[in-house]
Design an enzyme around this catalytic site. Structure first.
Site, PDB file in Angstrom:
ATOM      1  CG  ASN A 133      41.437  20.387  57.719  1.00  0.00           C
ATOM      2  OD1 ASN A 133      40.001  20.430  57.752  1.00  0.00           O
ATOM      3  ND2 ASN A 133      42.101  19.652  56.798  1.00  0.00           N
ATOM      4  CD1 TRP A 134      37.671  21.146  63.569  1.00  0.00           C
ATOM      5  CD2 TRP A 134      35.426  21.691  63.321  1.00  0.00           C
ATOM      6  NE1 TRP A 134      37.157  21.720  64.632  1.00  0.00           N
ATOM      7  CE2 TRP A 134      36.317  22.056  64.490  1.00  0.00           C
ATOM      8  CE3 TRP A 134      34.225  22.023  63.119  1.00  0.00           C
ATOM      9  CZ2 TRP A 134      35.400  22.772  65.732  1.00  0.00           C
ATOM     10  CZ3 TRP A 134      33.488  22.459  64.230  1.00  0.00           C
ATOM     11  CH2 TRP A 134      34.032  22.859  65.377  1.00  0.00           C
ATOM     12  CE  LYS A 135      41.507  15.976  57.659  1.00  0.00           C
ATOM     13  NZ  LYS A 135      42.572  14.749  57.202  1.00  0.00           N
TER      14      LYS A 135
ATOM     15  CG  HIS B 109      44.398  19.258  53.299  1.00  0.00           C
ATOM     16  ND1 HIS B 109      44.343  17.938  53.000  1.00  0.00           N
ATOM     17  CD2 HIS B 109      44.643  19.404  54.476  1.00  0.00           C
ATOM     18  CE1 HIS B 109      44.325  17.241  53.987  1.00  0.00           C
ATOM     19  NE2 HIS B 109      44.617  17.932  55.067  1.00  0.00           N
TER      20      HIS B 109
ATOM     21  CD  GLU C 252      42.249  14.711  53.631  1.00  0.00           C
ATOM     22  OE1 GLU C 252      41.439  15.712  53.737  1.00  0.00           O
ATOM     23  OE2 GLU C 252      42.659  13.910  54.284  1.00  0.00           O
TER      24      GLU C 252
ATOM     25  CD  GLU D 121      48.532  18.738  56.824  1.00  0.00           C
ATOM     26  OE1 GLU D 121      48.331  18.500  57.951  1.00  0.00           O
ATOM     27  OE2 GLU D 121      47.959  18.693  55.941  1.00  0.00           O
TER      28      GLU D 121
ATOM     29  N   GLY E 171      45.823  11.372  58.767  1.00  0.00           N
ATOM     30  CA  GLY E 171      44.759  10.443  58.913  1.00  0.00           C
ATOM     31  C   GLY E 171      45.106   8.764  59.137  1.00  0.00           C
TER      32      GLY E 171
ATOM     33  CB  SER F 249      48.823  10.941  62.666  1.00  0.00           C
ATOM     34  OG  SER F 249      48.195  10.314  61.793  1.00  0.00           O
TER      35      SER F 249
ATOM     36  N   GLY G 223      44.022  17.175  62.032  1.00  0.00           N
ATOM     37  CA  GLY G 223      42.758  16.803  61.571  1.00  0.00           C
ATOM     38  C   GLY G 223      42.058  15.950  62.670  1.00  0.00           C
ATOM     39  N   GLY G 224      42.228  14.805  62.678  1.00  0.00           N
ATOM     40  CA  GLY G 224      41.275  13.907  63.425  1.00  0.00           C
ATOM     41  C   GLY G 224      41.243  14.275  64.878  1.00  0.00           C
TER      42      GLY G 224
HETATM   43  C1  PEP Z   1      45.058  17.278  58.277  1.00  0.00           C
HETATM   44  O1  PEP Z   1      44.143  16.823  57.819  1.00  0.00           O
HETATM   45  O2  PEP Z   1      45.614  18.160  57.747  1.00  0.00           O
HETATM   46  C2  PEP Z   1      45.707  16.188  59.267  1.00  0.00           C
HETATM   47  C3  PEP Z   1      46.846  16.273  59.358  1.00  0.00           C
HETATM   48  O3  PEP Z   1      45.076  15.069  59.517  1.00  0.00           O
HETATM   49  P1  PEP Z   1      45.233  13.936  60.673  1.00  0.00           P
HETATM   50  O4  PEP Z   1      45.722  14.875  62.067  1.00  0.00           O
HETATM   51  O5  PEP Z   1      43.779  13.381  61.038  1.00  0.00           O
HETATM   52  O6  PEP Z   1      46.497  13.212  60.346  1.00  0.00           O
END
Ligand code: PEP
Length: 264
Positions: free
Chosen positions: A9-11, A95, A97, A180, A186, A226, A247-248
């Site tokens: 997920n590049w957000k 998600h 967010e 999640e 994040g 993470s 994500g990251g």
């Molecule tokens: C996500 O955005 O779904 C996520 C899990 O982010 P991160 O891996 O950065 O925690």
């Protein structure tokens, strides 16, 4: 045996040049690991360019959200049929967010957690149904906040979220669930491996109660929060964890490649 699925997920990150370079690199890794489903979810602006970079490799194109109507006066929204038209196969819905703010009379706007966009269990359900009926695969996110965890409501929260999300969806074969925990997204805080597997097991048991053993046994459940190359192998070796939503670490080719390779 459920196939592992690793989604990035590049957000709201990446411009065209680094995004296509990253997508090309990951597409090569996806083709070298055919036993794993690899999905790249760039921002809408890069769907075309990333789709081109993926080409006929084994990676799939994903979107980060979708609206539930096909077309209309919905400024800023993108419909499932538009995503199909753009070559998308998977869509993330629910998600953390994007959840949480419709229907709250005085939204508690917190700039630091970026939960501003207002999905509810009901809109997540509408989105999931619309995406499935358009022929998309859905990655449906569920997870508790830190407050819910500390109040002992983790299991009840994820059960209620997944139950609400799949109302009216008879066939779950195109649905992937992503567990999640909101406090692990994040933040660099990963959920303990045993606990992540336990909650994924709670989700699977709930699906078993609602939809029977076959649907539960076939359902793929990712962990997200993470995930990095260094912790992926342990997480992905757990019996109830069938992949990762990343994500990251999905923005760094070596990291994301390492997570894909950790499925072996
Ligand atoms: C996500 O955005 O779904 C996520 C899990 O982010 P991160 O891996 O950065 O925690």
């Amino acid at each position: 045996m459920r196939r592992k699925i690793i989604a990035g997920n590049w957000k709201m990150h990446m411009l065209r040049q680094p995004g296509t370079a990253l997508a090309s690199e990951i597409s090569r890794v996806a083709s070298a690991n055919p036993e794993v489903d690899v999905v790249l979810c760039p921002p809408y602006t890069l769907l075309g360019a990333v789709g081109d970079a993926i080409g006929d490799s084994l990676a799939s194109l994903g979107a980060q959200d979708a609206f539930w109507r096909d077309a209309g006066a919905y400024t800023g929204q993108v419909s499932p049929v538009m995503l199909i038209d753009a070559g998308v196969t998977y869509v993330i819905v629910g998600h953390s967010e994007c959840r949480g703010r419709f229907g709250v009379p005085e939204p508690d706007f917190d700039e630091t957690v970026l939960r501003h966009f207002g999905d509810t269990d009901r809109t997540v359900n509408l989105k999931l149904l619309a995406c499935l009926s358009a022929g998309l695969r859905v990655i449906c996110c569920v997870g508790e906040t830190l407050g819910e965890r500390e109040a002992g409501q983790t299991d009840a929260t994820v059960q209620a979220q997944i139950e609400a999300a799949i109302v009216g969806a008879e066939d779950l074969s195109a649905v992937v669930v992503a567990y999640e925990p909101v406090w692990a997204i994040g933040t660099g805080r990963t959920c303990d491996t045993q606990e992540a597997d336990r909650v994924c097991g709670v989700i699977r048991s709930h699906i078993r109660r609602l939809r029977g053993a076959d649907a539960a046994d076939r359902l793929r459940i990712q962990y997200g929060g993470s995930v990095k190359r260094s912790n992926a192998r342990e997480l992905l070796s757990m019996p109830n964890i069938d992949g990762a939503l990343v994500g990251g670490a999905s923005l760094v080719a070596q990291e994301f490649a390492g997570i894909i390779e950790a499925c072996r």
